[in-house]
Design a protein around this motif. Structure first.
Motif: not given
Length: 139
Positions: A30-33, A48-50, A72-73, A115-116
């Protein structure tokens, strides 16, 4: 290339970095912003968690607060303990009450982004088993 990879990686809220801080609570990458971190009078975290395809977090509970997921996607799953999993797509919103055991993550063949918005503390529990995950069917 898996479904929705471009739209997730070019997300309006930024793709973020490999989520090494919480990697032990995820199966897959996972990727975190981080967008908003608790500071001063702000007591919520917004990130934002991907998720790569098949990536999911462990079962977990939020204490003393809630979590809201704004999809979101991509395509993903959300499941509360004892309930069937829900297929999520862009535009879906999930509001999770304090104390509810749940997990969320990508489908098998799609990237997923949400978005969390989280208040309180998280208690991380057991992983979602490969057997549980393999039984999920998109309809």
């Amino acid at each position: 290339m898996a479904k929705n990879e471009d739209v997730v990686k070019n997300n309006l809220f930024g793709f973020g970095d490999l989520n090494v801080t919480f990697a032990k609570y995820f199966k897959g990458n996972s990727y975190l912003n981080g967008l908003v971190t608790p500071v001063g009078k702000i007591d919520v975290n917004v990130s934002n968690v991907n998720f790569e395809p098949c990536c999911r977090n462990n079962w977990h509970i939020h204490h003393n607060g809630y979590q809201i997921l704004l999809v979101t996607a991509g395509e993903g799953w959300y499941q509360e303990v004892g309930q069937p999993a829900q297929l999520l797509k862009a535009g879906d919103v999930i509001a999770i009450k304090p104390g509810v055991k749940h997990w969320h993550g990508a489908t098998k063949d799609s990237w997923f982004s949400h978005i969390a918005i989280t208040k309180g503390t998280s208690e991380w529990l057991e992983p979602v088993s490969d057997e549980e995950y393999a039984q999920l069917v998109m309809w």
